[in-house]
Write a protein that holds these residues in place. Structure first.
Motif, PDB file in Angstrom:
ATOM      1  N   PRO A  20      -2.522 -11.204  -9.042  1.00  0.00           N
ATOM      2  CA  PRO A  20      -3.255 -10.054  -9.380  1.00  0.00           C
ATOM      3  C   PRO A  20      -4.358  -9.777  -8.476  1.00  0.00           C
ATOM      4  O   PRO A  20      -5.029 -10.654  -8.125  1.00  0.00           O
ATOM      5  N   GLY A  21      -4.601  -8.612  -8.051  1.00  0.00           N
ATOM      6  CA  GLY A  21      -5.622  -8.217  -7.345  1.00  0.00           C
ATOM      7  C   GLY A  21      -5.761  -8.599  -5.910  1.00  0.00           C
ATOM      8  O   GLY A  21      -6.718  -8.336  -5.107  1.00  0.00           O
ATOM      9  N   MET A  22      -4.537  -8.984  -5.395  1.00  0.00           N
ATOM     10  CA  MET A  22      -4.796  -8.990  -3.917  1.00  0.00           C
ATOM     11  C   MET A  22      -3.431  -8.205  -3.353  1.00  0.00           C
ATOM     12  O   MET A  22      -2.420  -8.803  -3.525  1.00  0.00           O
ATOM     13  N   ALA A  23      -4.002  -7.330  -2.417  1.00  0.00           N
ATOM     14  CA  ALA A  23      -3.037  -6.358  -2.107  1.00  0.00           C
ATOM     15  C   ALA A  23      -1.604  -6.723  -1.631  1.00  0.00           C
ATOM     16  O   ALA A  23      -1.847  -6.599  -0.302  1.00  0.00           O
ATOM     17  N   LEU A  24      -0.713  -6.701  -2.455  1.00  0.00           N
ATOM     18  CA  LEU A  24       0.667  -6.889  -1.854  1.00  0.00           C
ATOM     19  C   LEU A  24       0.954  -7.666  -0.703  1.00  0.00           C
ATOM     20  O   LEU A  24       1.155  -7.286   0.285  1.00  0.00           O
ATOM     21  N   LEU A  25       0.470  -8.980  -0.490  1.00  0.00           N
ATOM     22  CA  LEU A  25       0.391  -9.704   0.725  1.00  0.00           C
ATOM     23  C   LEU A  25       1.549 -10.026   1.137  1.00  0.00           C
ATOM     24  O   LEU A  25       2.042  -9.289   2.051  1.00  0.00           O
ATOM     25  N   SER A  26       1.955 -11.481   1.137  1.00  0.00           N
ATOM     26  CA  SER A  26       2.889 -11.840   2.230  1.00  0.00           C
ATOM     27  C   SER A  26       4.158 -10.681   2.128  1.00  0.00           C
ATOM     28  O   SER A  26       4.142 -10.160   3.338  1.00  0.00           O
ATOM     29  N   GLY A  27       4.810 -10.545   1.203  1.00  0.00           N
ATOM     30  CA  GLY A  27       6.019  -9.719   1.429  1.00  0.00           C
ATOM     31  C   GLY A  27       5.600  -8.169   1.588  1.00  0.00           C
ATOM     32  O   GLY A  27       6.349  -7.513   2.442  1.00  0.00           O
ATOM     33  N   THR A  28       4.721  -7.714   0.969  1.00  0.00           N
ATOM     34  CA  THR A  28       4.396  -6.399   1.011  1.00  0.00           C
ATOM     35  C   THR A  28       3.633  -6.013   2.405  1.00  0.00           C
ATOM     36  O   THR A  28       3.894  -4.742   2.653  1.00  0.00           O
ATOM     37  N   ALA A  29       2.977  -6.768   2.804  1.00  0.00           N
ATOM     38  CA  ALA A  29       2.120  -6.519   3.910  1.00  0.00           C
ATOM     39  C   ALA A  29       3.087  -6.506   5.229  1.00  0.00           C
ATOM     40  O   ALA A  29       3.048  -5.419   6.002  1.00  0.00           O
ATOM     41  N   ARG A  30       4.294  -7.401   5.080  1.00  0.00           N
ATOM     42  CA  ARG A  30       5.285  -7.371   6.129  1.00  0.00           C
ATOM     43  C   ARG A  30       6.070  -5.958   5.945  1.00  0.00           C
ATOM     44  O   ARG A  30       6.467  -5.479   6.901  1.00  0.00           O
ATOM     45  N   ALA A  31       6.346  -5.667   4.861  1.00  0.00           N
ATOM     46  CA  ALA A  31       6.772  -4.282   4.452  1.00  0.00           C
ATOM     47  C   ALA A  31       6.059  -3.260   5.100  1.00  0.00           C
ATOM     48  O   ALA A  31       6.932  -2.198   5.588  1.00  0.00           O
ATOM     49  N   GLN A  32       5.059  -3.128   4.834  1.00  0.00           N
ATOM     50  CA  GLN A  32       3.935  -2.124   5.497  1.00  0.00           C
ATOM     51  C   GLN A  32       4.363  -2.178   6.970  1.00  0.00           C
ATOM     52  O   GLN A  32       4.114  -1.037   7.581  1.00  0.00           O
ATOM     53  N   ASN A  33       4.233  -3.418   7.660  1.00  0.00           N
ATOM     54  CA  ASN A  33       4.329  -3.330   9.305  1.00  0.00           C
ATOM     55  C   ASN A  33       5.712  -2.623   9.612  1.00  0.00           C
ATOM     56  O   ASN A  33       5.859  -1.810  10.331  1.00  0.00           O
ATOM     57  N   GLN A  34       6.725  -3.082   8.816  1.00  0.00           N
ATOM     58  CA  GLN A  34       8.014  -2.642   9.033  1.00  0.00           C
ATOM     59  C   GLN A  34       8.122  -1.136   8.867  1.00  0.00           C
ATOM     60  O   GLN A  34       8.848  -0.399   9.473  1.00  0.00           O
ATOM     61  N   ALA A  35       7.381  -0.696   7.890  1.00  0.00           N
ATOM     62  CA  ALA A  35       7.615   0.615   7.573  1.00  0.00           C
ATOM     63  C   ALA A  35       6.916   1.689   8.638  1.00  0.00           C
ATOM     64  O   ALA A  35       7.638   2.970   8.795  1.00  0.00           O
ATOM     65  N   GLN A  36       5.934   1.177   9.687  1.00  0.00           N
ATOM     66  CA  GLN A  36       5.790   2.175  10.582  1.00  0.00           C
ATOM     67  C   GLN A  36       6.998   2.280  11.577  1.00  0.00           C
ATOM     68  O   GLN A  36       7.009   3.506  12.031  1.00  0.00           O
ATOM     69  N   ALA A  37       7.726   1.107  11.713  1.00  0.00           N
ATOM     70  CA  ALA A  37       8.990   1.314  12.581  1.00  0.00           C
ATOM     71  C   ALA A  37      10.044   2.301  11.900  1.00  0.00           C
ATOM     72  O   ALA A  37      10.837   3.128  12.461  1.00  0.00           O
ATOM     73  N   GLN A  38      10.171   2.284  10.517  1.00  0.00           N
ATOM     74  CA  GLN A  38      10.916   3.045   9.796  1.00  0.00           C
ATOM     75  C   GLN A  38      10.644   4.433   9.704  1.00  0.00           C
ATOM     76  O   GLN A  38      11.703   5.076   9.268  1.00  0.00           O
ATOM     77  N   ASN A 388      -7.280  -8.991 -13.802  1.00  0.00           N
ATOM     78  CA  ASN A 388      -7.373  -7.703 -13.574  1.00  0.00           C
ATOM     79  C   ASN A 388      -7.760  -7.309 -12.015  1.00  0.00           C
ATOM     80  O   ASN A 388      -7.920  -6.189 -11.694  1.00  0.00           O
ATOM     81  N   MET A 389      -8.266  -8.710 -11.265  1.00  0.00           N
ATOM     82  CA  MET A 389      -8.993  -8.432 -10.002  1.00  0.00           C
ATOM     83  C   MET A 389      -7.766  -7.499  -9.065  1.00  0.00           C
ATOM     84  O   MET A 389      -6.637  -7.933  -9.015  1.00  0.00           O
ATOM     85  N   PRO A 390      -8.270  -6.388  -8.238  1.00  0.00           N
ATOM     86  CA  PRO A 390      -9.692  -6.254  -7.851  1.00  0.00           C
ATOM     87  C   PRO A 390     -10.234  -5.047  -8.775  1.00  0.00           C
ATOM     88  O   PRO A 390     -11.120  -4.213  -8.283  1.00  0.00           O
ATOM     89  N   MET A 391      -9.593  -4.564 -10.035  1.00  0.00           N
ATOM     90  CA  MET A 391     -10.304  -3.834 -10.873  1.00  0.00           C
ATOM     91  C   MET A 391     -10.669  -4.483 -12.054  1.00  0.00           C
ATOM     92  O   MET A 391      -9.825  -5.246 -12.587  1.00  0.00           O
ATOM     93  N   PRO A 392     -11.722  -3.993 -12.518  1.00  0.00           N
ATOM     94  CA  PRO A 392     -12.827  -3.228 -12.376  1.00  0.00           C
ATOM     95  C   PRO A 392     -13.748  -3.549 -11.199  1.00  0.00           C
ATOM     96  O   PRO A 392     -14.732  -2.768 -10.887  1.00  0.00           O
ATOM     97  N   HIS A 393     -13.435  -4.466 -10.387  1.00  0.00           N
ATOM     98  CA  HIS A 393     -14.252  -5.073  -9.483  1.00  0.00           C
ATOM     99  C   HIS A 393     -14.822  -4.012  -8.442  1.00  0.00           C
ATOM    100  O   HIS A 393     -15.574  -3.957  -7.835  1.00  0.00           O
ATOM    101  N   LEU A 394     -13.773  -3.103  -8.026  1.00  0.00           N
ATOM    102  CA  LEU A 394     -13.852  -2.001  -6.960  1.00  0.00           C
ATOM    103  C   LEU A 394     -14.485  -0.870  -7.490  1.00  0.00           C
ATOM    104  O   LEU A 394     -14.756   0.192  -6.680  1.00  0.00           O
ATOM    105  N   LEU A 395     -14.671  -0.817  -8.961  1.00  0.00           N
ATOM    106  CA  LEU A 395     -15.377   0.430  -9.472  1.00  0.00           C
ATOM    107  C   LEU A 395     -16.604   1.112  -8.616  1.00  0.00           C
ATOM    108  O   LEU A 395     -17.520   0.229  -8.475  1.00  0.00           O
ATOM    109  N   GLY A 396     -16.583   2.168  -8.288  1.00  0.00           N
ATOM    110  CA  GLY A 396     -17.755   2.778  -7.378  1.00  0.00           C
ATOM    111  C   GLY A 396     -17.699   2.438  -6.085  1.00  0.00           C
ATOM    112  O   GLY A 396     -18.523   3.038  -5.193  1.00  0.00           O
ATOM    113  N   ALA A 397     -16.929   1.684  -5.583  1.00  0.00           N
ATOM    114  CA  ALA A 397     -16.925   1.439  -4.147  1.00  0.00           C
ATOM    115  C   ALA A 397     -16.594   2.455  -3.216  1.00  0.00           C
ATOM    116  O   ALA A 397     -16.967   2.783  -2.027  1.00  0.00           O
ATOM    117  N   ILE A 398     -15.707   3.409  -3.860  1.00  0.00           N
ATOM    118  CA  ILE A 398     -15.341   4.883  -3.085  1.00  0.00           C
ATOM    119  C   ILE A 398     -15.701   5.711  -4.181  1.00  0.00           C
ATOM    120  O   ILE A 398     -14.868   6.028  -4.929  1.00  0.00           O
TER     121      ILE A 398
END
Length: 490
Positions: A20-38, A388-398
């Motif tokens: 929890p709280g760490m943005a979709l790392l290994s698998g998802t980060a790779r998916a995001q890379n692949q998405a640019q080509a897709q 719940n990391m990174p919420m509410p830890h990010l509240l107010g950051a943006i």
């Protein structure tokens, strides 16, 4: 929401689920890379292949929407999906799958254990594996390397890292022309309405899990006349982006009682929550140095109690990983912190921000009343606010992105609904789901004893119940049972 990514946050390589709280790392980060080509993939028929090699006829489709409908002249982004054509001579409204996360890909989900359900539902209607904005075929947020040095796995270190890195990323993406303010659940819900129009359907049905149910609730609020039926599992309400620590404690107490039915486990661990608290307190007071595999060789990481709480927050999602807790905590209690090395991916993977998940969570936010309650409960709960990391830890950051009280307000839902829950779901515990279930007036509930967060594929009868429900058959409450998990001591 900030939670399992299960398809929702950073991936634990050994456990095979999201930290929890760490943005979709290994698998998802790779998916995001692949998405640019897709992004340049063409629409039309193709052979879809599941993860285990099964093939079927399918069709890719795309349509365009404004990135932020509130901004005149907002750039248009292309959203993608895969359609599995119905095998029925008289198909019903298309069934649209809404992935969890936020950040999960509907297309990638269709490749996995739910592939047989996608195939079975074709007997009812076309089945649409939809990639929500910012994911998979619909990704338009560019990759960017993190620039803030990796912190120690303590609450203070990780909170500071996430806030600084998120603010830097937001500036970078905005300068690159991305309307980051458009990545919220209301815009996501309006995408579903545009998808319905694109499909030429009078109505559609929704099939979703976890964050997908949070999204479905927004669709039901904003476009109720467009939805025929909904089948939702592992419910996450409008004001449940951040889960109540007290509800997680109730779940852990249930797990402890279940452990108590095994004499060997009970003899080794008289009280599981007490053991967990002891380990967390010791490591928070005196963090350990854990050597983990890194991108360019071994990396030493300072591990506090907060880091262990993060690990446990991922493991409670489903029984196969939940069963690992006794072994891990007994080792940690004996000072064997090297057990953690195999449970975390390399730091460059679990410290990652991809944009869509964080922006969605920040926009959904949390009511002041719930925030005050959660902050109070977190002080004494087993997993604190690490769950719940990174919420509410990010509240107010943006500033200025919160969708407000009207978005989070409960509602009365008349749409026919099939609601599925697992008794050992530690990501969206039964106590949290009960608050959402109360909003449905025309519902049938399926409870699967000893199933976890990924409840759709946990019991074979669930697929049959889903098919009958979408066919329009009358549904009633059903209790299903799976064998309890066997807890490992070694």
């Amino acid at each position: 929401m900030t939670h399992a990514i299960l398809n929702r946050r950073s991936m634990l390589s050994a456990a095979g689920l999201a930290l929890p709280g760490m943005a979709l790392l290994s698998g998802t980060a790779r998916a995001q890379n692949q998405a640019q080509a897709q992004a340049q993939v063409e629409a039309g028929p193709f052979r879809f292949t599941s993860g285990d090699g099964q093939e079927t006829d399918a069709e890719r489709g795309f349509f365009e929407v404004p990135e932020d409908r509130r901004i005149p002249g907002s750039r248009r982004i292309r959203l993608g999906y895969v359609r599995f054509p119905s095998t029925s001579p008289n198909p019903g409204p298309p069934i649209v799958y809404l992935a969890g996360g936020p950040g999960g890909s509907g297309v990638r989900t269709a490749m996995g254990p739910r592939f047989p359900i996608f195939m079975a539902l074709r007997a009812v209607a076309d089945v649409i594996a939809f990639d929500q904005r910012g994911t998979g075929l619909s990704s338009h947020i560019p990759d960017r390397p993190t620039s803030t040095p990796f912190p120690a796995l303590t609450r203070a270190g990780m909170t500071a890292w996430y806030r600084e890195e998120m603010q830097k990323a937001w500036v970078d993406w905005t300068r690159a022309g991305v309307a980051m303010t458009g990545y919220n659940t209301e815009q996501n819900a309006d995408d579903i309405e545009d998808l319905r129009r694109h499909l030429g359907a009078e109505k559609i049905s929704l099939w979703g899990i976890s964050y997908g149910t949070h999204l479905a609730l927004s669709v039901l609020r904003r476009h109720p006349g467009s939805i025929d039926r909904v089948a939702l599992a592992s419910l996450e309400g409008q004001d449940q982006t951040v889960k109540r620590p007290a509800h997680i404690d109730m779940f852990l107490d249930r797990v402890d009682r279940l452990m108590g039915t095994d004499p060997a486990v009970r003899a080794a661990i008289p009280n599981m929550p007490a053991l967990m608290r002891r380990v967390h307190e010791r490591l928070e007071a005196d963090p350990a140095t854990v050597t983990m595999p890194g991108e360019n060789g071994p990396v030493d990481v300072r591990m506090g109690g907060f880091g262990v709480q993060l690990m446990a927050s991922a493991l409670v999602a489903n029984p196969p990983q939940l069963s690992m807790l006794p072994r891990i905590y007994l080792a940690l209690d004996a000072g064997k912190t090297d057990v953690l090395a195999s449970l975390f991916p390399p730091p460059h993977r679990y410290f990652s921000i991809t944009g869509m998940p964080e922006a969605m969570d920040l926009a959904s936010g949390i009511s002041p009343e719930r925030l005050a309650l959660i902050e109070k409960e977190a002080k004494t709960s087993v997993l604190g606010d690490a769950f719940n990391m990174p919420m509410p830890h990010l509240l107010g950051a943006i500033p200025g992105v919160d969708l407000g009280a009207a978005f989070r307000a409960p509602m009365r839902i008349e749409t026919p609904a099939l609601l599925v829950a697992g008794s050992l779901d530690g990501r969206t515990p039964l106590e949290e789901q009960a608050e959402v279930i109360a909003q449905f007036r025309n519902k049938a509930q399926v409870r699967v004893e000893n199933a976890g967060h990924n409840v759709f594929e946990a019991h074979p009868e669930v697929q049959t119940l889903l098919t009958r429900f979408f066919q329009g058959q009358a549904a009633s409450d059903v209790d299903l049972t799976l064998p309890p998990p066997r807890f490992a001591l070694e």
